[in-house]
Design an enzyme around this catalytic site. Sequence first.
Site, PDB file in Angstrom:
ATOM      1  N   HIS A 153      -8.946  16.156 -30.254  1.00 28.75           N
ATOM      2  CA  HIS A 153      -9.692  17.150 -31.054  1.00 28.75           C
ATOM      3  C   HIS A 153     -10.463  16.492 -32.201  1.00 28.75           C
ATOM      4  O   HIS A 153     -10.764  17.137 -33.202  1.00 28.75           O
ATOM      5  CB  HIS A 153      -8.750  18.225 -31.621  1.00 28.75           C
ATOM      6  CG  HIS A 153      -7.848  18.844 -30.604  1.00 28.75           C
ATOM      7  ND1 HIS A 153      -8.263  19.855 -29.775  1.00 28.75           N
ATOM      8  CD2 HIS A 153      -6.557  18.580 -30.277  1.00 28.75           C
ATOM      9  CE1 HIS A 153      -7.261  20.207 -28.967  1.00 28.75           C
ATOM     10  NE2 HIS A 153      -6.218  19.430 -29.249  1.00 28.75           N
ATOM     11  N   SER A 274     -36.112   4.678 -40.457  1.00 27.06           N
ATOM     12  CA  SER A 274     -36.647   5.992 -40.790  1.00 27.06           C
ATOM     13  C   SER A 274     -38.033   5.842 -41.384  1.00 27.06           C
ATOM     14  O   SER A 274     -38.328   4.862 -42.071  1.00 27.06           O
ATOM     15  CB  SER A 274     -35.723   6.683 -41.801  1.00 27.06           C
ATOM     16  OG  SER A 274     -36.364   7.796 -42.397  1.00 27.06           O
ATOM     17  N   LYS A 280     -31.990   3.952 -43.869  1.00 24.49           N
ATOM     18  CA  LYS A 280     -31.486   4.475 -42.595  1.00 24.49           C
ATOM     19  C   LYS A 280     -31.511   3.417 -41.494  1.00 24.49           C
ATOM     20  O   LYS A 280     -32.403   2.578 -41.416  1.00 24.49           O
ATOM     21  CB  LYS A 280     -32.323   5.682 -42.138  1.00 24.49           C
ATOM     22  CG  LYS A 280     -32.193   6.895 -43.018  1.00 24.49           C
ATOM     23  CD  LYS A 280     -30.832   7.548 -42.907  1.00 24.49           C
ATOM     24  CE  LYS A 280     -30.563   8.108 -41.529  1.00 24.49           C
ATOM     25  NZ  LYS A 280     -31.533   9.144 -41.133  1.00 24.49           N
ATOM     26  N   GLU A 287     -28.570   7.812 -28.930  1.00 26.76           N
ATOM     27  CA  GLU A 287     -28.920   9.230 -28.895  1.00 26.76           C
ATOM     28  C   GLU A 287     -29.763   9.561 -27.668  1.00 26.76           C
ATOM     29  O   GLU A 287     -29.616  10.641 -27.066  1.00 26.76           O
ATOM     30  CB  GLU A 287     -29.660   9.601 -30.177  1.00 26.76           C
ATOM     31  CG  GLU A 287     -28.762   9.590 -31.406  1.00 26.76           C
ATOM     32  CD  GLU A 287     -29.521   9.745 -32.715  1.00 26.76           C
ATOM     33  OE1 GLU A 287     -28.855   9.929 -33.738  1.00 26.76           O
ATOM     34  OE2 GLU A 287     -30.769   9.674 -32.698  1.00 26.76           O
TER      35      GLU A 287
END
Length: 462
Positions: A153, A274, A280, A287
């Site tokens: 979980h 970024s 970043k 992704e």
Amino acid sequence: MWGGRFADGPSAVMREINASIPFDKALWREDIRASRAHVAMLGAQGIVSSEDAATIRDGLDQIASEYERDGVPEEWDLEDIHMTVEARLTELIGPVAGRLHTARSRNDQVATDFRMWVRAANDRAIAAIRALRSALVERAGEHADTIMPGFTHLQTAQPVTLGHHLMAYHEMFARDEARFAAAQERLDECPLGSAALAGTGYPIDREATAQALGFARPTRNSLDAVSDRDFALDYLTAASQCAIHLSRLAEELIIWASQPFGFASLPDSLSTGSSIMPQKRNPDAAELVRGHAGRIIGSMTALSVTMKGLPLAYSKDMQDDKPPLFEAAGLLDLSLAAMAGMIAETTFNAERMRAAAQAGHATATDLADWLVREADVPFREAHHIVGEAVKLADSKACSLDDLPLEDLQAIDKRIDARVFDALSIDASVASRASYGGTAPDQVKQRVAEAKAMLRDLESTEE
């Protein structure tokens, strides 16, 4: 093409909806190879003369050279790659080109071409999965005793090793490789010679064409041969399952690379910056792997829905079999390559992982097991006792193994000093020594077995 049957030519709409050349031109190598095998068989069987067979073969060779150099032209009036090749062959060698289509149909032609294309896609998938498995096994060996929190979980559950975690994905991808291998075995039959649906009256040699094209045997039923797309669905099903595993691994890398976790640093070569925030370091490759899984699964669904209501034999709906498979195969090839690179080059922060494992009361189950094993406490009662200990540790903002013995004994007097031998994360991990467990010795054995298995696979294929 249709002048003998229809008085009027196709409308602009019909021309556009009917043409498949924009995507099935990807089959040109397979189409020419199958045509070479077919005309060689026609010549050997005396169905066409040896001179005509040689002329056709030379013409096909010239077309292959042209397409390799210049690409395939898109003439929509010719509809597809098969008529595009035949039209160019006619330009090169004249009417003798028409003999090439003796004893075959575009139905068995496309079924054969497409099988060969999917066969190559299966081979690419197997090789790429093998490379990813090797990367996982290598990194698992490096981190057989690197402790991290194991989650259920997404909550800290029990300490495990990073090597154990990585080997879990190795098991998933081993199953994926087996699925592609099984798909390859089922695919290994040649439809060529089935003609439109009923076979042919010409004395063809289907064993010869199957052998020439690298198939184990010809298909046994001409109706099934031209209408079957199970081989494409097999690929897409295996690709979907593999994409799910890739997506799960990508998700974990994304989480691990985030600053709150800090478990991993993904390679620069597979990360981006970024446009506005200079600090970043975005895990874009991971992704995209995660995102591609949805498109691959969508491709499998698209072809499944296309095929679900088709009567035997061929229907034009089946022209839409190739775009979803071509898309899925391209995405899977990219995803597997990206993931292999990420696993091979990611830097893992062992100290951060260890600190996280220590912070979440990950050895609570070990305390319960100790009570059962050493104090003969029923597990459900032990579970309750440990819950009280966790509550106390939370109130004191410390870990279970930092609680003083007197505090533990105040909860249950059966606890003694020996308990601290079981409460460290190192002791917890080492105790999970059952077959397939997370103990470093077990992980090292699984890594050694996996390396031997991969070596055997490579030597067998050589």
